[in-house]
Design a protein around this motif. Structure first.
Motif, PDB file in Angstrom:
ATOM      1  N   ALA A  31       0.851  -1.180  -0.061  1.00  0.00           N
ATOM      2  CA  ALA A  31      -0.060  -0.069  -0.078  1.00  0.00           C
ATOM      3  C   ALA A  31       0.904   1.130   0.251  1.00  0.00           C
ATOM      4  CB  ALA A  31      -1.147   0.139   1.153  1.00  0.00           C
ATOM      5  N   GLY A  32       2.089   1.031   0.193  1.00  0.00           N
ATOM      6  CA  GLY A  32       3.078   2.312   0.357  1.00  0.00           C
ATOM      7  C   GLY A  32       2.734   3.098   1.567  1.00  0.00           C
ATOM      8  N   LEU A  33       2.324   2.436   2.482  1.00  0.00           N
ATOM      9  CA  LEU A  33       1.992   3.177   4.142  1.00  0.00           C
ATOM     10  C   LEU A  33       3.316   3.088   4.774  1.00  0.00           C
ATOM     11  CD1 LEU A  33      -1.490   2.092   4.534  1.00  0.00           C
ATOM     12  CD2 LEU A  33      -0.917   4.213   3.856  1.00  0.00           C
ATOM     13  N   PRO A  34       3.716   4.132   5.378  1.00  0.00           N
ATOM     14  CA  PRO A  34       4.715   4.381   6.391  1.00  0.00           C
ATOM     15  C   PRO A  34       4.107   3.504   7.553  1.00  0.00           C
ATOM     16  CG  PRO A  34       3.854   6.388   6.363  1.00  0.00           C
ATOM     17  CD  PRO A  34       3.227   5.485   5.317  1.00  0.00           C
ATOM     18  N   TYR A  35       5.115   2.911   8.313  1.00  0.00           N
ATOM     19  CA  TYR A  35       4.871   2.251   9.504  1.00  0.00           C
ATOM     20  C   TYR A  35       5.994   2.232  10.565  1.00  0.00           C
ATOM     21  CZ  TYR A  35       6.711  -1.855   7.600  1.00  0.00           C
ATOM     22  OH  TYR A  35       7.750  -2.950   7.024  1.00  0.00           O
ATOM     23  N   ASP A  36       5.745   1.794  11.806  1.00  0.00           N
ATOM     24  CA  ASP A  36       6.830   1.738  12.880  1.00  0.00           C
ATOM     25  C   ASP A  36       6.416   0.320  13.397  1.00  0.00           C
ATOM     26  OD1 ASP A  36       7.657   4.345  12.728  1.00  0.00           O
ATOM     27  OD2 ASP A  36       6.401   5.069  14.022  1.00  0.00           O
ATOM     28  N   VAL A  37       7.672  -0.248  13.723  1.00  0.00           N
ATOM     29  CA  VAL A  37       7.497  -1.761  14.447  1.00  0.00           C
ATOM     30  C   VAL A  37       7.634  -1.422  15.959  1.00  0.00           C
ATOM     31  CG1 VAL A  37       8.543  -3.919  14.389  1.00  0.00           C
ATOM     32  CG2 VAL A  37       8.199  -2.742  12.277  1.00  0.00           C
ATOM     33  N   ILE A  38       6.949  -2.074  16.675  1.00  0.00           N
ATOM     34  CA  ILE A  38       6.918  -1.980  18.110  1.00  0.00           C
ATOM     35  C   ILE A  38       7.288  -3.496  18.512  1.00  0.00           C
ATOM     36  CG2 ILE A  38       5.925  -1.679  20.285  1.00  0.00           C
ATOM     37  CD1 ILE A  38       5.801   0.816  18.476  1.00  0.00           C
ATOM     38  N   LEU A  39       8.775  -3.671  18.871  1.00  0.00           N
ATOM     39  CA  LEU A  39       9.302  -4.928  19.027  1.00  0.00           C
ATOM     40  C   LEU A  39       9.074  -5.569  20.407  1.00  0.00           C
ATOM     41  CD1 LEU A  39      12.911  -4.726  17.409  1.00  0.00           C
ATOM     42  CD2 LEU A  39      10.765  -5.719  16.570  1.00  0.00           C
ATOM     43  N   VAL A  40       8.651  -6.550  20.777  1.00  0.00           N
ATOM     44  CA  VAL A  40       8.134  -7.244  21.911  1.00  0.00           C
ATOM     45  C   VAL A  40       8.711  -8.470  22.005  1.00  0.00           C
ATOM     46  CG1 VAL A  40       5.920  -6.051  21.819  1.00  0.00           C
ATOM     47  CG2 VAL A  40       6.072  -8.374  20.810  1.00  0.00           C
ATOM     48  N   ASP A  41       8.957  -8.895  23.649  1.00  0.00           N
ATOM     49  CA  ASP A  41       9.694 -10.108  24.094  1.00  0.00           C
ATOM     50  C   ASP A  41       8.489 -10.805  24.981  1.00  0.00           C
ATOM     51  OD1 ASP A  41       9.858  -8.478  26.244  1.00  0.00           O
ATOM     52  OD2 ASP A  41      11.833  -8.167  26.094  1.00  0.00           O
ATOM     53  N   ARG A  42       8.732 -11.799  25.636  1.00  0.00           N
ATOM     54  CA  ARG A  42       7.790 -12.704  26.352  1.00  0.00           C
ATOM     55  C   ARG A  42       7.318 -11.757  27.403  1.00  0.00           C
ATOM     56  NH1 ARG A  42       4.769 -16.018  24.595  1.00  0.00           N
ATOM     57  NH2 ARG A  42       3.401 -14.462  25.367  1.00  0.00           N
ATOM     58  N   GLU A  43       8.175 -10.823  28.070  1.00  0.00           N
ATOM     59  CA  GLU A  43       7.747  -9.916  29.401  1.00  0.00           C
ATOM     60  C   GLU A  43       6.512  -9.223  28.896  1.00  0.00           C
ATOM     61  OE1 GLU A  43       9.676  -7.110  32.502  1.00  0.00           O
ATOM     62  OE2 GLU A  43      10.849  -8.011  31.259  1.00  0.00           O
ATOM     63  N   ILE A  44       6.941  -8.339  27.681  1.00  0.00           N
ATOM     64  CA  ILE A  44       6.177  -7.349  27.033  1.00  0.00           C
ATOM     65  C   ILE A  44       4.814  -8.005  26.885  1.00  0.00           C
ATOM     66  CG2 ILE A  44       5.558  -5.829  25.138  1.00  0.00           C
ATOM     67  CD1 ILE A  44       8.520  -5.041  25.251  1.00  0.00           C
ATOM     68  N   LEU A  45       4.569  -9.170  26.150  1.00  0.00           N
ATOM     69  CA  LEU A  45       3.730  -9.908  25.939  1.00  0.00           C
ATOM     70  C   LEU A  45       2.693 -10.262  26.884  1.00  0.00           C
ATOM     71  CD1 LEU A  45       5.134 -12.407  23.031  1.00  0.00           C
ATOM     72  CD2 LEU A  45       3.710 -10.443  22.612  1.00  0.00           C
ATOM     73  N   ASP A  46       3.223 -10.431  27.909  1.00  0.00           N
ATOM     74  CA  ASP A  46       2.416 -10.916  29.200  1.00  0.00           C
ATOM     75  C   ASP A  46       2.083  -9.880  30.034  1.00  0.00           C
ATOM     76  OD1 ASP A  46       2.526 -13.572  28.429  1.00  0.00           O
ATOM     77  OD2 ASP A  46       4.511 -14.057  29.494  1.00  0.00           O
ATOM     78  N   GLY A  47       2.333  -8.862  29.850  1.00  0.00           N
ATOM     79  CA  GLY A  47       2.043  -7.405  30.543  1.00  0.00           C
ATOM     80  C   GLY A  47       0.615  -7.024  30.332  1.00  0.00           C
ATOM     81  N   SER A  48      -0.060  -6.112  31.188  1.00  0.00           N
ATOM     82  CA  SER A  48      -1.214  -5.819  31.116  1.00  0.00           C
ATOM     83  C   SER A  48      -1.456  -4.736  29.973  1.00  0.00           C
ATOM     84  CB  SER A  48      -1.854  -5.235  32.519  1.00  0.00           C
ATOM     85  OG  SER A  48      -0.830  -3.978  32.761  1.00  0.00           O
ATOM     86  N   GLU A  49      -0.446  -4.112  29.921  1.00  0.00           N
ATOM     87  CA  GLU A  49      -0.726  -2.870  28.652  1.00  0.00           C
ATOM     88  C   GLU A  49      -0.608  -3.477  27.292  1.00  0.00           C
ATOM     89  OE1 GLU A  49       1.904   1.059  27.031  1.00  0.00           O
ATOM     90  OE2 GLU A  49       2.609  -0.083  28.971  1.00  0.00           O
ATOM     91  N   TYR A  50       0.241  -4.569  27.033  1.00  0.00           N
ATOM     92  CA  TYR A  50       0.190  -5.107  25.939  1.00  0.00           C
ATOM     93  C   TYR A  50      -1.139  -6.098  25.516  1.00  0.00           C
ATOM     94  CZ  TYR A  50       1.622  -7.473  21.668  1.00  0.00           C
ATOM     95  OH  TYR A  50       1.672  -7.867  20.093  1.00  0.00           O
ATOM     96  N   ARG A  51      -1.535  -6.956  26.811  1.00  0.00           N
ATOM     97  CA  ARG A  51      -2.712  -7.432  26.795  1.00  0.00           C
ATOM     98  C   ARG A  51      -3.958  -6.456  26.430  1.00  0.00           C
ATOM     99  NH1 ARG A  51      -2.473 -13.184  27.838  1.00  0.00           N
ATOM    100  NH2 ARG A  51      -0.226 -13.693  27.613  1.00  0.00           N
TER     101      ARG A  51
END
Length: 220
Positions: A31-51
């Motif tokens: 689509a030619g759209l710019p984007y940012d990547v938010i890299l995550v690990d297990r700790e982030i994946l299990d956090g309330s903010e990410y959930r």
């Protein structure tokens, strides 16, 4: 805001190039759209903010000025509404693209993952020998129908769409098994899809993230 997509900071080599954020990256690249990547690990994946963003602690999750989404198919369809590069603007055309996205995820992917998982996750287990013909038979039924559809078509709907992004990424997981060699139209279709520059950019970006974040002492 610039669209954001979550992705694993690093995965083991066997999974590199296959984590599902690459579907979303590919759609954004097409689509030619710019984007940012938010890299995550297990700790982030299990956090309330990410959930609160992705209830199951998986990737990808996505957000832009309009929505916060999870599930790669839903995200790709959202992007397809924003770009004619991913879907026709007509209601009928978009409905067909939606049908192919759902077909890839519901009709083909469960059989593909079931088959590939036998060797990836269960190699050597005693039950695999007896179950493999059952898994292969189910997968071949889906591949036969798809191969007939693709015999005289370059893409699923005559032009490249978001449906092809999702379907080809499902089928790509079968490449190493060799089963696609029995379905020439389908194998050619996958090759055609993954040769697109946008796909190559998306995969390369994902692999570069992994390379930069390889844990010490582990070969990438």
């Amino acid at each position: 805001m610039t669209p954001q997509v979550s992705a694993f900071r690093w995965v083991p080599p066997f999974a590199q190039g296959y984590a599902l954020d690459h579907r979303v990256r590919w759609a954004l690249e097409e689509a030619g759209l710019p984007y940012d990547v938010i890299l995550v690990d297990r700790e982030i994946l299990d956090g309330s903010e990410y959930r609160a963003w992705q209830p199951f602690g998986q990737v990808p999750a996505y957000r832009d000025d309009q929505v916060e989404l999870f599930e790669s198919g839903a995200i790709v369809l959202h992007l397809a509404r924003q770009s004619e590069a991913l879907a026709p603007t007509t209601a009928a055309g978009f409905a067909r693209v939606t049908a192919w996205v759902i077909a890839a995820l519901n009709s083909v992917e469960p059989h593909a993952k079931n088959f590939v998982g036998l060797e990836t996750f269960h190699a050597g287990e005693p039950w695999v020998k007896d179950y493999r013909p059952v898994a292969e038979s189910g997968l071949r039924r889906k591949l036969t129908g798809l191969n007939v559809w693709l015999e005289n078509r370059e893409f699923l709907e005559g032009r490249f769409t978001a449906g092809d992004i999702v379907m080809s990424t499902v089928l790509r997981e079968l490449t190493d098994s060799g089963i696609l060699n029995d379905y020439s139209a389908t194998r050619s279709y996958v090759d055609r899809c993954v040769s697109r520059p946008a796909f190559q950019r998306a995969i390369q970006a994902q692999l570069e993230d992994y390379k930069r974040n390889t844990p010490p002492g582990i070969s990438d």
